[in-house]
Scaffold this active site. Sequence first.
Site, PDB file in Angstrom:
ATOM      1  N   CYS A 162      -6.738  -0.876 -26.377  1.00 48.75           N
ATOM      2  CA  CYS A 162      -6.626  -0.988 -24.867  1.00 48.75           C
ATOM      3  C   CYS A 162      -5.349  -1.651 -24.603  1.00 48.75           C
ATOM      4  CB  CYS A 162      -7.795  -1.577 -24.286  1.00 48.75           C
ATOM      5  SG  CYS A 162      -7.849  -3.480 -24.524  1.00 48.75           S
ATOM      6  N   GLU A 204      -8.410  -9.630 -30.233  1.00 48.41           N
ATOM      7  CA  GLU A 204      -7.095  -9.904 -30.178  1.00 48.41           C
ATOM      8  C   GLU A 204      -6.472 -11.127 -30.705  1.00 48.41           C
ATOM      9  OE1 GLU A 204      -6.740 -10.271 -25.710  1.00 48.41           O
ATOM     10  OE2 GLU A 204      -8.797 -10.749 -25.623  1.00 48.41           O
ATOM     11  N   ASP A 210      -1.778  -9.105 -27.463  1.00 51.06           N
ATOM     12  CA  ASP A 210      -2.031 -10.535 -27.927  1.00 51.06           C
ATOM     13  C   ASP A 210      -2.413 -10.649 -29.399  1.00 51.06           C
ATOM     14  OD1 ASP A 210      -1.777 -12.439 -25.541  1.00 51.06           O
ATOM     15  OD2 ASP A 210      -3.868 -11.963 -25.044  1.00 51.06           O
ATOM     16  N   HIS A 224       0.871  -1.221  -0.025  1.00 50.39           N
ATOM     17  CA  HIS A 224       0.023  -0.001   0.005  1.00 50.39           C
ATOM     18  C   HIS A 224       0.858   1.204  -0.011  1.00 50.39           C
ATOM     19  CE1 HIS A 224      -4.006  -1.818   0.156  1.00 50.39           C
ATOM     20  NE2 HIS A 224      -3.456  -2.677   0.960  1.00 50.39           N
TER      21      HIS A 224
END
Length: 538
Positions: A499, A428, A452, A188
């Site tokens: 993306c 992909e 990919d 964190h």
Amino acid sequence: MKVLEGKSVFSGIAIGKISILQKVDTSVKRVHVEDPEEEVKRVEAAREQAVAQLQKLYDKALQEVGESGAAIFEVHQMMLDDDDYLDSIHNIIRTESVNAEYAVATTGDNFSSMFAQMDDDYMKARAADVKDISDRLVRVLSGHGDGELEASEPVIVVAEDLAPSETVQMDKSKVLAFVTRKGSSNSHTAILARTMNIPALINIEYDESMDGKMAVVDGKSGNLIVGPDAETLKKYEDMRADELAQRAMLKELKGKETVTKSGRKLHLYANIGSTGDVANVLANDAEGIGLFRSEFVYLEKEDYPTEEEQFQVYKTVAQNMAGKKVIIRTLDIGADKQIDYFNMAHEENPAMGYRAIRICLDRPEVFKTQLRALFRASMFGNISIMYPMIISVTEVKQIKTIVAEVKAELKEQGIPFRDDVEQGIMIETPAAVMISDLLAKEVDFFSIGTNDLTQYTLAIDRQNAKLDNIYDSHHEAVLRMIQMVVDNAHKEGIWAGICGELGADTTLTERFVEMGLDELSVSPTFVLPVRKIVREMK
């Protein structure tokens, strides 16, 4: 000059003096007590005081780093209520007739060691959280305050490790960078450093003699340079000046549209892996989230996450994005992302094996649980759903059937959801590209997963380092496939975006705009650099 090699958890350059943070001594002595029950009462009183401290820290963090960055202090409060943790403390006090401080410290060490030995990196990182709450209890019991940063000027904070509470309590105007010997990129503290936009290094083997010395934190290489010579210092000062100038220039783009001079509009979203990344999305002024990798919800668990657990994650992201688009990709595991509790058989070629939507369609009970959580969360923001690794129209129709079943179940149970949730697929595979004209008739949008798509098109395993020299994401075959997908999407009136990592490749930004792509989703730190290029285009 001494160069210490470590690992970067957030990039950037910091130049200043080192301040080694001296922690409050929480070591305790074992003391025999006559009244164990009185010690148990002391623990309960200290626990209540510690919970109150953590609430104040939560409120402070909420103002400074947002809800996702502050969430750890809610987790710490829950840990202080954990029955197993408290039972261990009480058991040690009662069976050994020892003081509360010793029982808390021993339990903290035991639980921390247990987490540290786990295989999962996320769970290993929780070892520091258990130690943090135990140290807090000991400090309260012994009447000590928290260790504080004492500095009259901004410094590079160096420590053995940093608990989230310590980073939040620091005066941020006095912190140039974080450097620790321990820690992990999943901790964190690392998340907070990224959220606060300050360089951070871990795994640095420092010594006490470095306190007060001039140093450079190179967040790109992961190095701490102690006592830099004049030439090195000048080089990094110039790099730092360029970095600050670039940041200042990019900040001027916040709040502005990603649009060319001729009026061509591009939607610029960000990719994230957890709720902790949302603050970075907002800080970098992304229009929304173009890829939320939901598999990390599964990767962080030791068993299947429940519908309620998933719902809370998706709901939190949707609420924090306040109406901005949030595209959540359904479970995408397999290949390089394996999860033990799925009990999947070994595969010789997992990249082309049992993965992503193939698993979901084969295990509809897992798929339905996620879909129920997603549709429930749709009531709290602008959520879209995206399905990965599609190769056929048949798969899309199978998905639609399952979605219809989920919606019918929710309606029957009186659970509210949005019926008009946008649903799209990832392109992909070459198969999906070649039938994208048919797929476009079935969905609301396409998002091209270039990572990919490149490996399948070029027949190159992207995990194989020996092939790095011929792995070419700029290969004309890949770029032509992207163009084909965009054209087929537009013919059916749906939008198409990217993306994959290629979306953040600024050498291709102009070409992507010229191709007619409607959207790019990139790592948060690339949002403004890409916007700059688009706004400079004619």
